[in-house]
Design a protein around this motif. Structure first.
Motif, short mmCIF file in Angstrom:
data_model
loop_
_atom_site.label_atom_id
_atom_site.label_comp_id
_atom_site.label_asym_id
_atom_site.label_seq_id
_atom_site.Cartn_x
_atom_site.Cartn_y
_atom_site.Cartn_z
N ILE A 1 36.36 30.42 92.46
CA ILE A 1 35.68 30.89 91.25
C ILE A 1 34.40 31.60 91.66
O ILE A 1 33.54 31.01 92.32
N ARG B 1 38.16 34.70 83.45
CA ARG B 1 39.60 34.86 83.66
C ARG B 1 39.92 34.95 85.14
O ARG B 1 39.03 35.05 85.98
N GLU B 2 41.22 34.96 85.43
CA GLU B 2 41.68 35.22 86.78
C GLU B 2 41.77 36.74 86.95
O GLU B 2 42.56 37.39 86.27
N ALA C 1 36.67 28.26 82.77
CA ALA C 1 37.24 28.49 84.10
C ALA C 1 37.98 27.26 84.58
O ALA C 1 39.09 27.35 85.15
N LEU D 1 39.02 33.62 90.16
CA LEU D 1 38.52 33.68 88.79
C LEU D 1 37.05 34.07 88.81
O LEU D 1 36.36 33.89 89.82
#
Length: 293
Positions: free
Chosen positions: A201, A249-250, A285, A256
């Motif tokens: 992330i 989002r990814e 997330a 992400l």
């Protein structure tokens, strides 16, 4: 234990009677004597090195690696660790908390809106109502509470570690390339190490550093309008806060974005010292990775 007595003989009798360990009596002044604590300097060093090594070895393989210890990253780490995911968080600076510490223009208060109020309650952060829909909280308390919550949930946090590249297998991000921040700042030629994770992330704020590395090394491959970083737009709190959550989002398999990095990647507005969107983005997330959204 530090014990002060009027006379070394009296102190020795007290320590013997109570079973406390005795040390070398040390006279600080004419009236007070202290008994030295039993500490070895090298043992302290051994303890720090051993425990850190254990933590770092455990961090080499994880379910989720969070880059950036701001509010979005801390919240994501908290919810993922609470769901029994193995989470590591890397922060390049000495302090955790990102831009939240400074509040607005170094006035260490933050604003949170109605939608994020449940997260303040979740972390036990005290707040006060300012006007309908606006709540204020101490930025210092907020950072401390978010950090403590993430750590107690089981997330491992490493500060002073910078991410300088990503690891890729079969068109998917599978980990990070890390080094000490002083190596980066000093521009020293020191090879890095790698850590493996199922998800990464990017919570690096305005710079969106991890997403930027992907574009630099692999071209326009992101799930954005152009495939590149769209760049953040000027200040507009209402739209910026909404977009921060929507843009979480990814953006590439295994990668992400959350927090301000989400708007920097997807082209949302900045929002200033209102932090509800950051908190909600971190939670989203985590939920995306857990399959809850």
């Amino acid at each position: 234990m530090l014990l002060t007595v009027a006379h070394p003989f009296v102190g020795a009798l007290f320590l013997f009677a109570t079973g406390m360990p005795t040390g070398q009596p040390l006279q600080i002044n004419k009236k007070e004597w202290y008994y030295e604590m039993h500490l070895e300097d090298v043992t302290i060093s051994k303890a720090i090195i051993t425990r850190y090594q254990e933590e770092l070895l455990e961090a080499l393989e994880s379910d989720v690696a969070v880059v950036g210890g701001g509010p979005a990253g801390l919240v994501a780490a908290y919810y993922l660790a609470r769901a029994n995911k193995k989470v590591v968080l890397f922060e390049r600076k000495l302090s955790i908390g990102g831009g939240m510490w400074g509040g607005g223009m170094m006035f260490n208060q933050i604003v949170v809106q109605d939608e994020a109020l449940p997260l303040l309650k979740e972390f036990g952060i005290s707040y006060r109502s300012f006007e309908d829909g606006y709540y204020t909280a101490s930025s210092v308390e907020a950072v401390a509470a978010l950090t403590l919550g993430a750590v107690r949930a089981g997330a491992r946090i490493f500060n002073l570690i910078s991410v300088e590249d990503v690891m890729v297998r079969e068109n998917r991000i599978t980990g990070l390339v890390i080094n000490w921040t002083p190596v980066d700042l000093g521009r020293l030629h020191v090879d890095p190490l790698t850590v493996q994770s199922s998800y990464v992330i990017d919570c690096t704020g305005h710079d969106a550093q991890v997403a930027g590395m992907v574009v630099k090394k692999m071209g326009a491959v992101l799930r954005t309008r152009t495939g590149n970083l769209e760049g953040e737009k000027p200040m507009w709190a209402a739209r910026g806060e909404t977009a921060t959550v929507a843009n979480t989002r990814e953006i590439y398999p295994g990668l992400l974005v959350a927090g301000m990095a989400a708007n920097a990647v997807c082209g949302g507005h900045r929002m200033g010292p209102v932090f509800g969107g950051m908190l909600l983005s971190g939670r989203r997330a985590a939920r995306l990775i857990l399959g809850e959204e």
